[in-house]
Design a protein around this motif. Structure first.
Motif, PDB file in Angstrom:
ATOM      1  N   ASP A  82       0.270  -1.450   0.093  1.00  0.00           N
ATOM      2  CA  ASP A  82       0.175   0.215  -0.546  1.00  0.00           C
ATOM      3  C   ASP A  82       0.864   1.741   0.288  1.00  0.00           C
ATOM      4  O   ASP A  82       0.433   2.473   0.382  1.00  0.00           O
ATOM      5  CB  ASP A  82      -0.773   0.017   1.208  1.00  0.00           C
ATOM      6  N   MET A  83       1.709   1.569  -0.389  1.00  0.00           N
ATOM      7  CA  MET A  83       3.040   2.560  -0.291  1.00  0.00           C
ATOM      8  C   MET A  83       2.165   3.082  -2.272  1.00  0.00           C
ATOM      9  O   MET A  83       2.033   2.469  -3.361  1.00  0.00           O
ATOM     10  CB  MET A  83       4.579   1.643  -1.095  1.00  0.00           C
ATOM     11  N   ALA A  84       2.870   4.463  -1.533  1.00  0.00           N
ATOM     12  CA  ALA A  84       1.928   5.379  -2.989  1.00  0.00           C
ATOM     13  C   ALA A  84       3.540   6.261  -3.994  1.00  0.00           C
ATOM     14  O   ALA A  84       4.369   5.577  -2.800  1.00  0.00           O
ATOM     15  CB  ALA A  84       1.255   6.694  -2.790  1.00  0.00           C
ATOM     16  N   VAL A  85       3.197   6.045  -5.004  1.00  0.00           N
ATOM     17  CA  VAL A  85       4.099   6.129  -5.732  1.00  0.00           C
ATOM     18  C   VAL A  85       4.066   7.127  -6.288  1.00  0.00           C
ATOM     19  O   VAL A  85       3.135   7.816  -7.074  1.00  0.00           O
ATOM     20  CB  VAL A  85       4.806   4.916  -6.407  1.00  0.00           C
ATOM     21  N   GLU A  86       5.506   8.221  -6.989  1.00  0.00           N
ATOM     22  CA  GLU A  86       5.243   9.059  -8.233  1.00  0.00           C
ATOM     23  C   GLU A  86       6.290   8.868  -8.202  1.00  0.00           C
ATOM     24  O   GLU A  86       7.701   8.941  -8.016  1.00  0.00           O
ATOM     25  CB  GLU A  86       5.346  10.365  -6.796  1.00  0.00           C
ATOM     26  N   LEU A  87       6.433   9.088 -10.604  1.00  0.00           N
ATOM     27  CA  LEU A  87       7.306   9.604 -10.308  1.00  0.00           C
ATOM     28  C   LEU A  87       7.618  10.473 -11.108  1.00  0.00           C
ATOM     29  O   LEU A  87       6.404  10.935 -12.134  1.00  0.00           O
ATOM     30  CB  LEU A  87       7.503   7.842 -11.624  1.00  0.00           C
ATOM     31  N   TYR A  88       9.196  10.919 -11.266  1.00  0.00           N
ATOM     32  CA  TYR A  88       9.614  12.741 -11.603  1.00  0.00           C
ATOM     33  C   TYR A  88      10.321  11.598 -12.868  1.00  0.00           C
ATOM     34  O   TYR A  88      11.087  11.243 -13.069  1.00  0.00           O
ATOM     35  CB  TYR A  88       9.716  13.536 -10.762  1.00  0.00           C
ATOM     36  N   ARG A  89      10.183  13.000 -13.326  1.00  0.00           N
ATOM     37  CA  ARG A  89      10.990  13.007 -15.607  1.00  0.00           C
ATOM     38  C   ARG A  89      11.728  14.284 -15.017  1.00  0.00           C
ATOM     39  O   ARG A  89      11.347  14.950 -14.823  1.00  0.00           O
ATOM     40  CB  ARG A  89      10.473  13.220 -16.665  1.00  0.00           C
ATOM     41  N   ASN A  90      13.330  14.052 -14.793  1.00  0.00           N
ATOM     42  CA  ASN A  90      13.964  15.092 -14.996  1.00  0.00           C
ATOM     43  C   ASN A  90      14.790  15.618 -16.057  1.00  0.00           C
ATOM     44  O   ASN A  90      14.517  15.258 -16.571  1.00  0.00           O
ATOM     45  CB  ASN A  90      15.577  14.592 -13.261  1.00  0.00           C
ATOM     46  N   ASP A  91      14.924  16.548 -16.245  1.00  0.00           N
ATOM     47  CA  ASP A  91      15.341  17.572 -17.301  1.00  0.00           C
ATOM     48  C   ASP A  91      16.945  18.330 -17.030  1.00  0.00           C
ATOM     49  O   ASP A  91      16.716  19.718 -15.758  1.00  0.00           O
ATOM     50  CB  ASP A  91      14.655  18.634 -17.346  1.00  0.00           C
ATOM     51  N   ILE A  92      17.427  17.725 -18.148  1.00  0.00           N
ATOM     52  CA  ILE A  92      19.127  17.985 -17.723  1.00  0.00           C
ATOM     53  C   ILE A  92      19.725  19.625 -17.718  1.00  0.00           C
ATOM     54  O   ILE A  92      19.857  20.623 -17.873  1.00  0.00           O
ATOM     55  CB  ILE A  92      19.904  17.413 -18.647  1.00  0.00           C
ATOM     56  N   GLU A  93      18.024  20.054 -19.244  1.00  0.00           N
ATOM     57  CA  GLU A  93      17.949  21.966 -19.451  1.00  0.00           C
ATOM     58  C   GLU A  93      18.029  22.748 -18.393  1.00  0.00           C
ATOM     59  O   GLU A  93      18.730  23.971 -17.896  1.00  0.00           O
ATOM     60  CB  GLU A  93      17.415  21.600 -20.782  1.00  0.00           C
ATOM     61  N   THR A  94      16.595  22.178 -17.987  1.00  0.00           N
ATOM     62  CA  THR A  94      16.144  22.908 -16.929  1.00  0.00           C
ATOM     63  C   THR A  94      17.008  23.016 -15.648  1.00  0.00           C
ATOM     64  O   THR A  94      16.141  23.767 -14.390  1.00  0.00           O
ATOM     65  CB  THR A  94      14.724  23.202 -16.676  1.00  0.00           C
ATOM     66  N   MET A  95      17.455  21.324 -15.215  1.00  0.00           N
ATOM     67  CA  MET A  95      17.268  21.401 -13.641  1.00  0.00           C
ATOM     68  C   MET A  95      15.854  21.299 -12.844  1.00  0.00           C
ATOM     69  O   MET A  95      15.678  20.253 -11.859  1.00  0.00           O
ATOM     70  CB  MET A  95      18.217  21.846 -12.998  1.00  0.00           C
ATOM     71  N   GLY A  96      15.162  21.010 -13.587  1.00  0.00           N
ATOM     72  CA  GLY A  96      13.359  20.576 -13.027  1.00  0.00           C
ATOM     73  C   GLY A  96      12.871  19.223 -13.573  1.00  0.00           C
ATOM     74  O   GLY A  96      13.702  18.671 -13.505  1.00  0.00           O
TER      75      GLY A  96
END
Length: 157
Positions: A82-96
């Motif tokens: 029952d763990m929640a997950v979030e996946l984020y895409r990291n951008d090398i150009e914006t560092m966001g």
């Protein structure tokens, strides 16, 4: 009367055998230590290797795939169902970072990421009972070891 007693004994004996628990999972085979909230395995760069080994040993069904780039393959296994997950895409150009996937109750999954050795393009955030951990799996350029974060267990075979 004798037939009834024999039948009763047979019913009792057959009920004493080991009955699989519906709650049991192959995930229970992972040797988690205190404080570890997930396991991760490196499955190769470009081509995925040894998934059958991990499926047989640790998975109850085929895991979904999250594709970020054409780099490394990782199997991520949350410790609790029952763990929640979030996946984020990291951008090398914006560092966001941009949230691209979330699930309030996740299971094991595959992620393909890190087309570059110098920048992890995926961040995984897991939350369990109010505690959140965040990591980006990668291969160390220093010694080639698999890096899965402080709260993870490397199960790479």
């Amino acid at each position: 009367m004798k037939k009834s007693i024999i039948l009763l004994c047979l019913l009792i004996l057959t009920g004493c055998g080991a009955v699989p628990n519906a709650q049991e999972s192959k995930r229970d085979n992972i040797p988690f230590q205190d404080g570890q909230l997930y396991a991760a395995a490196y499955l190769g760069y470009g081509e995925m290797e040894n998934l059958a080994f991990y499926t047989e040993k640790y998975l109850d069904k085929d895991p979904p795939i999250h594709h970020f780039s054409g780099g490394d393959w990782y199997l991520i296994i949350p410790r609790y169902p029952d763990m929640a997950v979030e996946l984020y895409r990291n951008d090398i150009e914006t560092m966001g970072s941009e949230l691209v996937y979330e699930d309030a109750s996740c299971g094991p999954f595959l992620i393909r990421c890190n087309i570059s050795d110098i920048f992890p393009d995926a961040t995984i955030r897991l939350t369990y009972q109010g505690e959140t951990v965040e990591f980006s799996p990668y291969i160390s350029l220093e010694d080639g070891s698999v890096q899965v974060g402080e709260r993870g267990l490397d199960i790479t075979d």
